[in-house]
Design a protein around this motif. Structure first.
Motif, PDB file in Angstrom:
ATOM      1  N   GLU A  46       0.840  -1.201   0.000  1.00 10.15           N
ATOM      2  CA  GLU A  46       0.000   0.000   0.000  1.00 10.15           C
ATOM      3  C   GLU A  46       0.877   1.254   0.000  1.00 10.15           C
ATOM      4  N   ALA A  49       1.953   2.414  -3.456  1.00 11.38           N
ATOM      5  CA  ALA A  49       0.896   2.893  -4.356  1.00 11.38           C
ATOM      6  C   ALA A  49       0.816   4.416  -4.267  1.00 11.38           C
ATOM      7  N   ARG A  54      -0.237   3.466 -10.039  1.00  4.33           N
ATOM      8  CA  ARG A  54       0.114   2.498  -9.001  1.00  4.33           C
ATOM      9  C   ARG A  54      -1.087   2.213  -8.095  1.00  4.33           C
ATOM     10  N   ARG A  55      -1.948   3.189  -7.889  1.00  2.00           N
ATOM     11  CA  ARG A  55      -3.161   2.947  -7.094  1.00  2.00           C
ATOM     12  C   ARG A  55      -4.112   2.017  -7.847  1.00  2.00           C
ATOM     13  N   TYR A  58      -2.616  -1.412  -7.308  1.00  2.00           N
ATOM     14  CA  TYR A  58      -2.808  -1.899  -5.940  1.00  2.00           C
ATOM     15  C   TYR A  58      -4.251  -2.363  -5.705  1.00  2.00           C
ATOM     16  N   GLN A  61      -4.708  -5.606  -7.488  1.00  2.00           N
ATOM     17  CA  GLN A  61      -3.977  -6.655  -6.768  1.00  2.00           C
ATOM     18  C   GLN A  61      -4.802  -7.158  -5.590  1.00  2.00           C
TER      19      GLN A  61
END
Length: 133
Positions: A46, A49, A54-55, A58, A61
């Motif tokens: 976290e 991210a 990247r958020r 995440y 994921q």
């Protein structure tokens, strides 16, 4: 066909949400049924991210790994995906492919495609940085 994974000493892997670490010598794990799996290099914490792309990664994921909370993480993914699209319409084709994979419940493939989104973001930030120099 079973999936063989070589797991070096001290290496971690996530299988169906469980973090497994090889505490001994290098070994090979053989998985005989379908599981949700991520290797260490594919896992984003976290704290990592830190950008819009990247958020997106995440959230996907977490949707992939934690099926009991999947709906919550997919809602978060959709929010981040829309935010990214508004900020960078040039990523439309990549985002469309990710959306299609998510709709088909191919979450691992969507994660792999999201790497392209991260690359897209890096390119855009690099070009903006170069233009302002």
């Amino acid at each position: 066909m079973p999936l063989r994974i070589k797991l070096p000493s001290k290496e971690k892997i996530i299988i169906n949400g469980a973090v497994i670490e090889n505490g001994g010598e290098a070994t090979t794990i053989i998985l005989h049924n379908r599981v949700d799996i991520l290797r260490r290099k594919e896992v984003m914490s976290e704290n990592e991210a830190t950008s819009p792309a990247r958020r997106v990664y995440y959230a996907l994921q977490c949707a992939y790994l934690f099926d009991t909370d999947r709906a919550q993480y997919l809602d978060l993914y959709r929010q981040f995906e829309q935010d990214y699209m508004q900020a960078a319409p040039s990523a439309g084709e990549i985002l469309s492919e990710i959306r299609s994979l998510v709709a088909a419940e191919r979450y691992y493939d969507a994660l792999r495609k999201t790497q392209e989104l991260i690359d897209h973001e890096t390119e855009r930030l690099t070009s903006v940085g170069a233009a302002s120099s």
